[in-house]
Design a protein around this motif. Sequence first.
Motif, short mmCIF file in Angstrom:
data_model
loop_
_atom_site.label_atom_id
_atom_site.label_comp_id
_atom_site.label_asym_id
_atom_site.label_seq_id
_atom_site.Cartn_x
_atom_site.Cartn_y
_atom_site.Cartn_z
N CYS A 14 0.82 -1.22 0.00
CA CYS A 14 0.00 0.00 0.00
C CYS A 14 0.85 1.27 0.00
CB CYS A 14 -0.94 -0.01 1.21
SG CYS A 14 -2.10 -1.39 1.23
N ALA A 15 1.99 1.22 0.68
CA ALA A 15 2.83 2.41 0.77
C ALA A 15 3.41 2.82 -0.58
CB ALA A 15 3.97 2.18 1.77
N ALA A 16 3.45 1.89 -1.54
CA ALA A 16 4.00 2.23 -2.85
C ALA A 16 3.23 3.39 -3.49
CB ALA A 16 3.96 1.01 -3.77
N CYS A 17 1.95 3.48 -3.22
CA CYS A 17 1.14 4.59 -3.74
C CYS A 17 0.79 5.61 -2.66
CB CYS A 17 -0.15 4.06 -4.36
SG CYS A 17 0.06 3.12 -5.88
N HIS A 18 0.58 5.15 -1.44
CA HIS A 18 0.02 6.01 -0.40
C HIS A 18 1.07 6.65 0.51
CE1 HIS A 18 -4.30 5.28 -1.08
NE2 HIS A 18 -3.91 4.10 -1.50
N SER A 19 2.35 6.47 0.22
CA SER A 19 3.40 7.19 0.95
C SER A 19 4.09 8.15 -0.01
CB SER A 19 4.45 6.23 1.52
OG SER A 19 3.96 5.54 2.64
#
Length: 372
Positions: free
Chosen positions: A156-161
């Motif tokens: 998820c962090a690939a897009c949301h961080s």
Amino acid sequence: GRLLAAVGDCAVCHTAPGGATNAGGLAMQTPFGTLYSSNITPDVKTGIGAWSYPAFERAMRDGIGRDGRNLYPAFPYTAFRNINEADMQALYAYLMSQAPVSQAPTPNALKFPFNIRPLMAGWNALNLRRAEMTPQPERGEQWNRGNYLVNGLGHCAACHSPRNLLGAEKGGKAFLAGGRVDGWEAPALTGLSKAPTPWTEEQLFSYLSTGYSDAHGVAAGPMGPVVSELSKLPKADIRAMAVYLASLNGEAVAQVQGVAAAAVPNPNGRRVFEGACKACHADGVGPKLFGVSPSLASNTNVHSDQPDNLIKVILQGISAPATKDLGYMPGFKDSLSTAQVADLVAYLRGQFAPNAPGWEGLEQTVAHLRAN
């Protein structure tokens, strides 16, 4: 393996529009140029058919291909390295069981010096975390399962961080604090979210299962296909992800926005809204014509700092909803002018997020997004 591939959105990134599943060729726009996803079908010449399991595992954990070349971190091996051994083997077995497709890779179009692959060895030395994910017993089994799915295959962090100047995900307080992907805002999943109400476990469970939360809106843009894949998972896994993500709001402090002076609603925008939008977006007082009837007062995009997501949804619509029960939304890029869309967006902001500051330069932003 089939379910793990759904968690990891393998087909979402490795399938070009209208192309064969997992045959690659999807263009990904980055600040460093355009990358094209690779063929991960078991074709021997153009895919991964000649890859042994150790070669596959090395790519997934260390970002190094079978030929020894470094992969670019648009392929999120920084998260995939957290996959446990049994799941890694199951994913490999599943991918190798699929029908091979012969499709040569599309050459990347990266700017200098980012097109020099050996530089990625230095990037890995700086940014590739070596420690494996370990369970936190004090958190409980469900939370740990959610942590594993969100920060492993789910990446998820690939897009949301947000990312730094070298394209690495920021950690610490910036973890899951919002990012951008292909021109879309990926909103914060923590207490930094601009959503009018904090995400709860139940809202997250509903959104990740169906693509819709009555308190936040409908999955659109790149999130739509992600939810389509997540909806295939056992409900227990979706619940675990919701439990973990909801815990990130546990220490959130409500952000009180300054109350703006009462603005006169944009009359031109109001006319467009009443003619083109109100039938479906009547906030509970109208019929459900094409599926759900989302409230705009609770829509995260209307409350965002940037209008881009809202504009893109208006222009493009939602032709392929995340799940079949949502229904579709028509796009208005061919029926509304740039000025009309700008007026509509200004009206939606003033009417449904009256305490938020108005967006500036809307007509220029609409024209830019329409052109791109």
